[in-house]
Design an enzyme around this catalytic site. Structure first.
Site, PDB file in Angstrom:
ATOM      1  N   GLY A   1      -8.275  -7.785   0.657  1.00  0.00           N
ATOM      2  CA  GLY A   1      -6.932  -7.873   1.234  1.00  0.00           C
ATOM      3  C   GLY A   1      -6.319  -9.256   1.157  1.00  0.00           C
ATOM      4  O   GLY A   1      -5.177  -9.434   0.701  1.00  0.00           O
TER       5      GLY A   1
ATOM      6  N   ARG B   1       0.821  -1.216   0.000  1.00  0.00           N
ATOM      7  CA  ARG B   1       0.000   0.000   0.000  1.00  0.00           C
ATOM      8  C   ARG B   1       0.853   1.264   0.000  1.00  0.00           C
ATOM      9  O   ARG B   1       0.416   2.308  -0.495  1.00  0.00           O
ATOM     10  CB  ARG B   1      -0.936   0.004   1.214  1.00  0.00           C
ATOM     11  CG  ARG B   1      -2.159  -0.875   0.985  1.00  0.00           C
ATOM     12  CD  ARG B   1      -3.049  -0.873   2.201  1.00  0.00           C
ATOM     13  NE  ARG B   1      -4.402  -1.294   1.885  1.00  0.00           N
ATOM     14  CZ  ARG B   1      -5.370  -1.388   2.793  1.00  0.00           C
ATOM     15  NH1 ARG B   1      -5.129  -1.099   4.060  1.00  0.00           N
ATOM     16  NH2 ARG B   1      -6.569  -1.766   2.437  1.00  0.00           N
TER      17      ARG B   1
ATOM     18  N   LYS C   1     -17.141 -16.415   4.664  1.00  0.00           N
ATOM     19  CA  LYS C   1     -18.528 -16.125   5.022  1.00  0.00           C
ATOM     20  C   LYS C   1     -19.353 -15.578   3.863  1.00  0.00           C
ATOM     21  O   LYS C   1     -18.935 -14.644   3.195  1.00  0.00           O
ATOM     22  CB  LYS C   1     -18.547 -15.099   6.145  1.00  0.00           C
ATOM     23  CG  LYS C   1     -17.972 -15.599   7.436  1.00  0.00           C
ATOM     24  CD  LYS C   1     -18.237 -14.556   8.477  1.00  0.00           C
ATOM     25  CE  LYS C   1     -17.570 -14.860   9.795  1.00  0.00           C
ATOM     26  NZ  LYS C   1     -17.585 -13.668  10.642  1.00  0.00           N
TER      27      LYS C   1
ATOM     28  N   GLY D   1     -12.252  -3.966   2.354  1.00  0.00           N
ATOM     29  CA  GLY D   1     -13.646  -3.576   2.543  1.00  0.00           C
ATOM     30  C   GLY D   1     -14.113  -2.568   1.501  1.00  0.00           C
ATOM     31  O   GLY D   1     -15.252  -2.613   1.034  1.00  0.00           O
TER      32      GLY D   1
END
Ligand code: 3PG
Ligand code: MG
Length: 401
Positions: free
Chosen positions: A357, A39, A205, A380
């Site tokens: 990520g 990053r 999930k 996110g």
């Protein structure tokens, strides 16, 4: 295409102060050492450009999730990040121990054209996560131009992302080159992708990704499922999943997504199953249902072949989530081989977009990140950008084209 002005639209650099919001929220080990500087490297073109043109760069980011306890939060100080930035830019970088206040005013006042100042972790200031207008008004005084190059944080309506650019009335508020590229590639995926479009979706999930899946469904021709969310889908369709990880409270939801998909969702035909969660486990390949005493840890060889051939037919692929328990070597075959397939189809002209990520880290660990069309810096933010059809809070406050 992005709808937002970028650094390209700024003509006046020399001696001007650029407040550059980056996402230097890098992974740290327990001593606060940076374990992956992707990053930081991703924001270099923006910072370098400002410096080369004689601008003054005031660089700011959050790091981790500090709790307000100075001792425990010490690992989240920006010192190591500032040091790494200095190495990568190959020039000195100053750092302040505060976000706002007299020490910062003094540091900003002595900055010369072509110099860099890194502020302390924005989340050390109680106003950051509250989107506090007073803190924003103080920071706004330090800048002549606001630059958002923090795609990974654009889903957060925080002070440095939102109230600060709002407070810079009459001054330019633009996207940096990283944000511009993310919006170009992901915007194209949403608006006008080359077809067929195939999504490859893994991770644990279903519940984390409901809106993401719903937004993708009408845009894709196929949605290939892997990872532990497989077992929630299987169970919701009445199949046995043995001891596999499964979201038992999301079966209804999985069933309704399955129905909404009208046959676009593809589930694995076979599975690698294990009797325990480490590299010494006994493993076998099973087709269909998973027997008691075993749990799924990766997609099986038939599924790897099936998914590879689906991917080879695609003109555009979007990939989020490893398809197996990638960190454990014997369970990493599915993720490895599909990543390899993506690298191959990219060289044949397909557009391959990797986001989230964990997925970015997997592709990088395999040494294949350079061989994808685009590896997003968003976790996110990547999911939310797609889920919200290209809208994120921090984008609202940047100058429109
Ligand atoms: C991220 O890594 O997701 C961004 O830097 C935002 O951080 P956060 O999830 O702690 O808000
Ligand atoms: Mg996050």
């Amino acid at each position: 295409m992005t709808g937002k002005k970028s650094l390209r639209h700024i003509s006046d650099f020399y001696g001007k102060r650029f407040l550059i919001r980056v996402d230097f929220n890098v992974p740290l080990d327990k001593d606060g050492q940076i374990t992956n500087d992707r990053r930081i490297r991703a924001a270099l073109p923006t910072i370098q450009y400002v410096l080369d043109k004689g601008g003054k760069a005031i660089v700011m980011s959050h790091l981790g999730r500090p709790k307000g306890d100075p001792k425990a939060d010490a690992i989240y100080r920006m010192d190591n990040v500032a040091r790494r930035l200095s190495e990568l830019l190959d020039r000195p970088v100053r750092k302040t121990d505060q976000v706002v206040g007299p020490a910062v005013v003094a540091a900003v006042n002595v900055l010369k054209p072509g110099e860099v100042l890194v502020l302390e972790n924005l989340r050390f200031h109680p106003g950051e996560e509250k989107n506090d207008p007073e803190a924003a008004a103080q920071l706004a005084l330090f800048g002549d131009v606001y630059v958002n190059d923090a795609f990974g944080t654009c889903h957060r309506k925080h002070m440095s992302m939102y109230a600060l650019p709002q407070a810079m009335t009459g001054k330019p508020k633009v996207a940096g080159f990283l944000l511009e590229k993310e919006l170009q590639v992901l915007g194209q995926l949403l608006e006008n992708p080359s077809r067929p479009v195939v999504a490859l979706l893994g991770g644990a999930k279903v519940s984390d990704k409901i809106d993401f899946i719903r937004a993708l469904l009408p845009r894709v021709d196929r949605l290939l499922i892997g990872g532990a969310m497989t077992y929630t889908f299987m169970k919701s369709l009445g199949q046995n999943v043995g001891n596999s990880r499964c979201e038992n409270d999301k079966l209804e939801l999985a069933r309704s997504l399955w129905q909404e998909a009208h046959g676009k969702i593809v589930l694995p035909k076979d599975h690698l199953v294990a009797d325990k969660g480490d590299a010494s486990a006994a493993t076998r390949v099973v087709e269909g249902a998973i027997p008691e005493g075993w749990f799924g840890v990766d997609i099986g060889p038939q599924t790897i072949a099936l998914y590879s051939s689906e991917l080879r037919r695609a003109a555009t692929v979007v990939w989020n989530g490893p398809v197996g328990w990638f960190e454990i070597e014997p369970f990493s075959q599915g993720t490895r081989q599909l990543a390899q397939t993506l690298a191959e189809i990219t060289s044949q002209g397909a557009v391959t977009i990797v986001g989230g990520g964990e997925t970015a880290e997997a592709v990088e660990a395999l040494g294949l990140d350079q061989r994808m069309t685009h590896v997003s810096t968003g976790g996110g933010a990547f999911l939310d950008y797609i889920a919200n059809h290209g809208q994120l809070p921090a984008l609202e406050v940047l100058d429109n084209l």
